[in-house]
Scaffold this motif. Structure first.
Motif, PDB file in Angstrom:
ATOM      1  N   TYR A  93      -2.041  28.898  18.543  1.00 17.28           N
ATOM      2  CA  TYR A  93      -2.375  29.127  20.035  1.00 17.28           C
ATOM      3  C   TYR A  93      -3.535  29.923  20.175  1.00 17.28           C
ATOM      4  O   TYR A  93      -3.963  30.900  19.838  1.00 17.28           O
ATOM      5  CB  TYR A  93      -1.188  29.983  20.460  1.00 17.28           C
ATOM      6  CG  TYR A  93       0.353  29.065  20.086  1.00 17.28           C
ATOM      7  CD1 TYR A  93       0.873  28.115  21.196  1.00 17.28           C
ATOM      8  CD2 TYR A  93       1.158  29.698  19.034  1.00 17.28           C
ATOM      9  CE1 TYR A  93       1.978  27.395  21.117  1.00 17.28           C
ATOM     10  CE2 TYR A  93       2.190  28.963  18.907  1.00 17.28           C
ATOM     11  CZ  TYR A  93       2.625  27.834  19.861  1.00 17.28           C
ATOM     12  OH  TYR A  93       3.875  27.329  19.616  1.00 17.28           O
ATOM     13  N   PHE A 102      -1.338  29.699  26.887  1.00  9.15           N
ATOM     14  CA  PHE A 102      -1.964  29.484  25.757  1.00  9.15           C
ATOM     15  C   PHE A 102      -1.936  27.882  25.646  1.00  9.15           C
ATOM     16  O   PHE A 102      -1.225  27.152  26.280  1.00  9.15           O
ATOM     17  CB  PHE A 102      -1.034  29.836  24.490  1.00  9.15           C
ATOM     18  CG  PHE A 102      -0.697  31.269  24.537  1.00  9.15           C
ATOM     19  CD1 PHE A 102      -1.885  32.031  23.519  1.00  9.15           C
ATOM     20  CD2 PHE A 102       0.074  32.144  24.956  1.00  9.15           C
ATOM     21  CE1 PHE A 102      -1.660  33.573  23.199  1.00  9.15           C
ATOM     22  CE2 PHE A 102       0.213  33.687  24.839  1.00  9.15           C
ATOM     23  CZ  PHE A 102      -0.612  34.178  24.056  1.00  9.15           C
ATOM     24  N   GLU A 103      -3.004  27.496  24.750  1.00  7.66           N
ATOM     25  CA  GLU A 103      -3.154  26.039  24.636  1.00  7.66           C
ATOM     26  C   GLU A 103      -2.600  25.970  23.063  1.00  7.66           C
ATOM     27  O   GLU A 103      -3.283  26.618  22.228  1.00  7.66           O
ATOM     28  CB  GLU A 103      -4.801  25.844  24.481  1.00  7.66           C
ATOM     29  CG  GLU A 103      -5.023  24.340  24.112  1.00  7.66           C
ATOM     30  CD  GLU A 103      -6.642  23.750  24.285  1.00  7.66           C
ATOM     31  OE1 GLU A 103      -6.980  24.420  24.855  1.00  7.66           O
ATOM     32  OE2 GLU A 103      -6.551  22.546  23.737  1.00  7.66           O
ATOM     33  N   MET A 104      -1.841  25.267  22.673  1.00  3.01           N
ATOM     34  CA  MET A 104      -1.355  24.918  21.325  1.00  3.01           C
ATOM     35  C   MET A 104      -2.680  23.890  20.710  1.00  3.01           C
ATOM     36  O   MET A 104      -2.815  22.943  21.443  1.00  3.01           O
ATOM     37  CB  MET A 104       0.183  24.263  21.632  1.00  3.01           C
ATOM     38  CG  MET A 104       0.623  24.119  20.244  1.00  3.01           C
ATOM     39  SD  MET A 104       0.271  22.375  19.426  1.00  3.01           S
ATOM     40  CE  MET A 104       1.258  21.250  20.253  1.00  3.01           C
ATOM     41  N   ALA A 119       6.285  24.210  19.710  1.00  7.55           N
ATOM     42  CA  ALA A 119       5.641  25.210  20.582  1.00  7.55           C
ATOM     43  C   ALA A 119       6.588  25.274  21.815  1.00  7.55           C
ATOM     44  O   ALA A 119       6.810  26.504  22.422  1.00  7.55           O
ATOM     45  CB  ALA A 119       4.636  24.462  21.092  1.00  7.55           C
ATOM     46  N   ALA A 142       7.230  29.127  22.959  1.00  6.19           N
ATOM     47  CA  ALA A 142       6.956  29.376  24.174  1.00  6.19           C
ATOM     48  C   ALA A 142       8.084  30.140  25.185  1.00  6.19           C
ATOM     49  O   ALA A 142       7.983  30.690  25.920  1.00  6.19           O
ATOM     50  CB  ALA A 142       6.136  28.484  24.912  1.00  6.19           C
ATOM     51  N   LEU A 170       1.992  26.781  28.757  1.00  2.00           N
ATOM     52  CA  LEU A 170       1.810  26.067  27.532  1.00  2.00           C
ATOM     53  C   LEU A 170       1.072  24.954  27.764  1.00  2.00           C
ATOM     54  O   LEU A 170       1.371  23.967  28.482  1.00  2.00           O
ATOM     55  CB  LEU A 170       2.720  25.806  26.881  1.00  2.00           C
ATOM     56  CG  LEU A 170       2.950  24.911  25.814  1.00  2.00           C
ATOM     57  CD1 LEU A 170       2.420  25.832  24.618  1.00  2.00           C
ATOM     58  CD2 LEU A 170       4.354  24.518  25.124  1.00  2.00           C
ATOM     59  N   PRO A 220      -7.646  30.897  17.779  1.00  5.58           N
ATOM     60  CA  PRO A 220      -6.304  30.335  17.679  1.00  5.58           C
ATOM     61  C   PRO A 220      -5.460  31.024  16.665  1.00  5.58           C
ATOM     62  O   PRO A 220      -6.022  31.540  15.670  1.00  5.58           O
ATOM     63  CB  PRO A 220      -6.397  28.893  17.349  1.00  5.58           C
ATOM     64  CG  PRO A 220      -7.767  28.521  17.885  1.00  5.58           C
ATOM     65  CD  PRO A 220      -8.619  29.735  17.448  1.00  5.58           C
TER      66      PRO A 220
END
Ligand code: C2E
Ligand code: MG
Ligand code: MG
Ligand code: MG
Length: 285
Positions: A44, A58-60, A98, A102, A111, A260
């Motif tokens: 993340y 967050f970006e997975m 995820a 999350a 997310l 990340p």
């Protein structure tokens, strides 16, 4: 041309090719096995509201935790997973993981997940996402799907109806890596994106090259005109962050804020900040 060389065939060229082929075959087999064994894990990356400095989501980003190769970058395994037809299954596993991760975060945190053009070709894609949302009781409005301009080469009518059905469910859709591909201005106008992410190659060169700064300025004013919010990706240092300050109203992400990280590290970070799901609940009471 391939001429038979009898007993003394000289291998200027063939052995490396054979090796490459063998490596490639092993990679493919490894990826197939990895999908069965659940070796693909979400990392993340923090996303920040640049005006307030506040963490907003967050970006997975997928990683392959391979027993033979260690942690493998998605640049290697995503294209292969697409080719050998396991990308959808891999992606579903990652998205499920995820959602579970999350769900432990402050529910204000969003997310983002990256989706391959191959998945966008599946007419049931939006349905599948909905099913996963329901299964994990994950609020659709917290989910943001990132697609790249490559998708826009495909049947544009199909892409539009896909985006529309995702948005009807409450899911947000952003255009990733903007500026590197071939999104036309008319597509930008006619496709109902929620956000545009400016590719990091433009952000990296801010304050270095006047022509680049003017280009970024043009992208941002165009997006303002289209009422499209913007994320700047690849903010690597304070100078770049500072350069972005002249525009305002941006979200951003990049190594300046953090690399990340695995789910456990994110939980520790959120615990420190009092932004776990339980913290929010106790705040409300
Ligand atoms: P992306 O979606 O544009 O993700 C951003 C990439 O830039 C990530 O690389 C991230 O680690 C890297 N990055 C972030 N901040 C900085 C920075 O400040 N400087 C530099 N130099 N790089 C930065 P990563 O994790 O290797 O992912 C690469 C690409 O792989 C992603 O690009 C995305 O297109 C793809 N990808 C990742 N996970 C998935 C997935 O689950 N499914 C699909 N289809 N694609 C994925
Ligand atoms: Mg992305
Ligand atoms: Mg990107
Ligand atoms: Mg990218």
């Amino acid at each position: 041309h391939a001429k038979k060389k009898g007993k003394n065939r000289f291998y200027w060229f063939e052995p490396p090719m054979e090796n490459e082929l063998r490596f490639r075959n092993e990679l493919e087999a490894g990826i197939r096995r990895g999908v069965q064994a659940g070796e693909f894990v979400p990392y993340y990356e923090q996303q920040i509201d640049l005006d307030s400095g506040r963490l907003v989501g967050f970006e997975m980003l997928a990683r392959w935790d391979s027993p033979e190769l260690g942690m493998v970058t998605p640049e290697i395994f995503i294209p292969i997973a697409e080719e050998i037809g396991v990308i959808a299954q891999m992606s579903e596993q990652l998205i499920e993981a995820a959602f579970a991760d999350a769900s432990q975060w402050d529910p204000e945190l969003t997310l983002s997940v990256n989706i391959s053009p191959v998945q966008m070709r599946d007419p049931w894609f939006a349905q599948k996402i909905l099913k996963l949302l329901v299964k994990h009781r994950f609020p659709a409005h917290r989910l943001e799907i990132e697609i790249t301009e490559t998708c826009l080469h495909e049947n544009i009518g199909m892409v539009r109806s896909m985006i529309t059905s995702l948005r009807n469910q409450g899911v947000k859709v952003s255009l990733d890596d903007f500026g590197t591909g071939y999104a036309s201005l008319s597509q930008l106008r006619s496709l109902p994106f929620d956000r545009l992410k400016i590719d990091r190659s433009f952000i990296r060169d801010l304050n270095k090259q006047d022509s680049n700064d003017k280009l970024v300025d043009a992208i941002i004013s165009m997006s303002d005109g289209l009422k499209l919010p913007i994320t700047a990706e690849g903010i690597e240092n304070a100078d770049i962050l500072d350069a972005l300050g002249r525009w305002g109203k941006l979200k951003g992400q990049g190594y300046h804020y953090g690399r990340p990280e695995p789910a456990q590290r994110v939980l520790e970070r959120l615990a420190e900040a009092g932004r776990l799901a339980n913290d929010a609940a106790s705040e409300a009471t």
